[in-house]
Design an enzyme around this catalytic site. Sequence first.
Site, mmCIF file in Angstrom:
data_model
loop_
_atom_site.group_PDB
_atom_site.id
_atom_site.type_symbol
_atom_site.label_atom_id
_atom_site.label_comp_id
_atom_site.label_asym_id
_atom_site.label_seq_id
_atom_site.Cartn_x
_atom_site.Cartn_y
_atom_site.Cartn_z
ATOM 1 N N TRP A 30 0.871 -1.424 -0.015
ATOM 2 C CA TRP A 30 -0.012 0.299 0.462
ATOM 3 C C TRP A 30 1.000 0.974 0.313
ATOM 4 O O TRP A 30 0.190 2.079 -0.672
ATOM 5 C CB TRP A 30 -0.848 -0.039 1.162
ATOM 6 C CG TRP A 30 0.010 0.190 2.681
ATOM 7 C CD1 TRP A 30 0.734 -0.447 2.543
ATOM 8 C CD2 TRP A 30 -0.453 1.137 3.367
ATOM 9 N NE1 TRP A 30 1.172 0.027 4.189
ATOM 10 C CE2 TRP A 30 0.462 1.058 4.419
ATOM 11 C CE3 TRP A 30 -1.820 2.049 3.583
ATOM 12 C CZ2 TRP A 30 0.164 1.760 6.081
ATOM 13 C CZ3 TRP A 30 -1.645 2.589 4.984
ATOM 14 C CH2 TRP A 30 -0.971 2.298 5.674
ATOM 15 N N ASP A 31 1.879 0.904 0.345
ATOM 16 C CA ASP A 31 2.784 2.107 0.289
ATOM 17 C C ASP A 31 2.549 2.839 -1.058
ATOM 18 O O ASP A 31 2.913 4.800 -1.347
ATOM 19 C CB ASP A 31 4.501 1.936 0.697
ATOM 20 C CG ASP A 31 4.353 0.543 1.594
ATOM 21 O OD1 ASP A 31 3.792 0.352 1.686
ATOM 22 O OD2 ASP A 31 6.244 0.674 1.946
ATOM 23 N N GLU A 55 0.377 -2.775 13.044
ATOM 24 C CA GLU A 55 0.717 -4.363 12.113
ATOM 25 C C GLU A 55 1.307 -5.255 13.663
ATOM 26 O O GLU A 55 1.756 -6.336 13.929
ATOM 27 C CB GLU A 55 2.239 -4.583 11.120
ATOM 28 C CG GLU A 55 1.110 -4.312 10.315
ATOM 29 C CD GLU A 55 2.788 -4.408 8.915
ATOM 30 O OE1 GLU A 55 3.857 -4.203 9.349
ATOM 31 O OE2 GLU A 55 1.895 -4.956 7.833
ATOM 32 N N GLN A 100 3.252 1.396 14.374
ATOM 33 C CA GLN A 100 2.680 2.234 13.637
ATOM 34 C C GLN A 100 1.706 3.467 13.423
ATOM 35 O O GLN A 100 0.577 2.681 13.886
ATOM 36 C CB GLN A 100 2.642 1.674 11.877
ATOM 37 C CG GLN A 100 1.812 1.572 11.594
ATOM 38 C CD GLN A 100 2.777 1.144 9.969
ATOM 39 O OE1 GLN A 100 3.021 -0.623 10.123
ATOM 40 N NE2 GLN A 100 2.081 1.133 8.820
HETATM 41 O O1 IFM Z 1 3.694 -1.676 4.202
HETATM 42 C C1 IFM Z 1 4.412 -1.744 5.232
HETATM 43 C C2 IFM Z 1 3.689 -2.301 6.585
HETATM 44 O O2 IFM Z 1 2.534 -1.270 6.755
HETATM 45 C C3 IFM Z 1 4.720 -1.950 7.509
HETATM 46 N N1 IFM Z 1 6.259 -2.755 7.481
HETATM 47 C C4 IFM Z 1 6.487 -2.742 5.929
HETATM 48 C C5 IFM Z 1 5.062 -2.438 4.708
HETATM 49 C C6 IFM Z 1 6.294 -1.973 3.887
HETATM 50 O O3 IFM Z 1 7.146 -0.791 3.846
#
Ligand code: IFM
Length: 730
Positions: free
Chosen positions: A326-327, A466, A567
């Site tokens: 999703w980045d 996460e 996060q």
């Molecule tokens: O997409 C992210 C996720 O939100 C957190 N772990 C790393 C991924 C890739 O940057």
Amino acid sequence: MSRVSVLRENKIDPHYFDTYASLMTAGNGYMGVRAGFEEDYPEQTRGMFVAGVYNKAQGQVSSDLVNLPDVTRFELEIENVNFSMHRGKILDFQRVFDLETGEINRELIWEHPNGKRFGLCFKRFVSKKKLHRVYAKIEITSLSGDADVRIRTGIDGQQTNFGTQHLVERSLRVFSETWMQGDYVTTQSGHDVAVTSMISAPGSFTAKNRQLLVTVNQKLAENEPFTLEKVSVIATSLETENPAEFGLGDIREAKGYEESLAESRDVWQEFWQDYRVEVTSESAFDQLALDFSAYHLEAMTPSHDERFSVGAKGLTGEGYKGHVFWDTEIFIAPFHLYNHPEKVRKLLRYRYLHLEQARKKAEKNGYQGALFPWESAFSGEEETPEFAAINVRTGKRQKVASALAEHHIVADIAHAVVNYYEASQDELFMEHDGLQMLQDTARFWLSRAVLKDGKYVILDVIGPDEYTEHVDNNAYTNYLAHENVYQTLRFMAKYGQKHTAFYDLCEAFLRKIYLPQPDASKLIPQDDTFLGKPEIDLSEYKARQGSQAILLDYSRAEVNEMQILKQADVVMLLYLLPNLFSEDIVGRNLDYYEEHTIHDSSLSKAIHAIVANRVGQQEKAYRFFEEACRIDLEAAPGGSDEGLHAASLGAIWLSTIFGFGGVAISDGSLHLNPRLPAGWKRLAFSFVWHGERLEIVLEQDTIRVTKQTTAPIEIHVFGEKHRMTTGLEI
Ligand code: IFM
């Protein structure tokens, strides 16, 4: 425009060899070449990646972005000793990465173990004009009498992805004393990759096991520099039927290093003209961070081809196997959207082209519509590894649940579709591809939600945070799903598709979807159980943020049962949908959730900066911003070794424009509520809105917007509506 920044490496510290190899990756969207030193060191991983070239090696469950044959290595044997910065003495050293052009220049004075001194200069760049070409130039000067030097370089297909071999050789060929070619094919995906190199002095060749090397012997006279240039052309069957033939043709046209650099610089100039964000700050670091992120975001975006997207590490390293998350839609796309929206159209087309795979994933999981993969590569199928790295203490691997439950990506993609439309007004895209994506994603949510006590609830998900898995009614997910369905209705109505059964179902969903509301203490529950979980003091872990140190003291299952966030989650929601709640609710939730957030994810800090700025917490906002800027630029050893944090780079731009710049898009209108940090005198950037490039210059007490045409554009400044024709000054 002031000069674009340079990034310097002033110290020879093997702990940072890999960090700088990532930081100084040169790229052009087609390929990325890590800044490994020319001579080999065990502490550094070389890397060259071409967007879209993935392969699933035997026994692997997901694809890797293939680390391609190396062309950057030059071994120097000087007076019978192999040059190394660990041998002899380094009397002077500096490596500079010029963000304006992507050229790397390392200069050093080396004292040979026999006492003789040599001046060495290594330069390299990836052309932005000729996307397939990598140029290198080395210059050796003997400073103490005559000397013998032997230089060995070539095409090294023995490169692997951390030990995994993805390429087999088709042929290794030499065409003259200066031309060579390695032709390879990926073992499972069948991509043909041809690497053609040409050097500027004749040499003798050896070939073995995917490796083709050329050796040039040279006598050096004192103070007379010897220069060797090399140009390499990378081509794959993704873009041409015959990459080997393409390579030979392209290399024939290649000009010398300096002329080619000048051509490439001109194209970078065009980029900077449009994309540069200029800041006059008390801290020079801020401009460096902005230039650094802009360079890399451009260098990692495959704007030449809609079949590819941007991986979580771009083209800068092997991390996350080069997969797309999703980045891209949430953190990276806006950087391009408000500069060159056509690039975002392509990124969205990448998703559109994989709707079929997303539909299959939905079906396989018992849902309807499109369930986009949490991690995606070339095929568009789910690529998330089933298990994380082995825990050496327990010998067990942790199951990765994201593919099964991190479903917010569906709404994130839909959100990006709508953002694209609002900014570009591209009806052609929206009426077909955009609407199709909205309908498929909305259909997914309709099937994903279940009716419980008269409300649609969304159970067993992972939100952006996460550290909290398998929860019900994650606020971020529910609100974004609501937005997804709402926007689908809006566009169905716009394009005359109102009278359908699906439209009615969407309306029913919107009436009944459960949207967590602030409780008596004004807190929006992150999910059904979060606020009832025990809290612990996180200061020790916050001090080591980014390292996931908490997982050394607690198991994931234990972390899941406490109020511990990796996060931004609710804060992320407040950023993306700024009009949901009053400023005082936003402020309250920002404070509460930030206290419980370790920021172990690089996606966290900059988003906090934006929301903090919106609620007037400017000092905090600037602190978050600075810390976000340091994620790569001042990474602890190991932190950026496997590549840069692409989303974090995007978020640096976001927090500048949407944070301090105060830009907001609300109900399709453009708003400007700037709040510059106390240490900033001026912030200038351009912003493309509805096809027009606006030049925005903000100072502590003035706002100036200029535009190119007299076509009226509506803009709200501090809430007041203006109809701009030529521009605006407040
Ligand atoms: O997409 C992210 C996720 O939100 C957190 N772990 C790393 C991924 C890739 O940057």
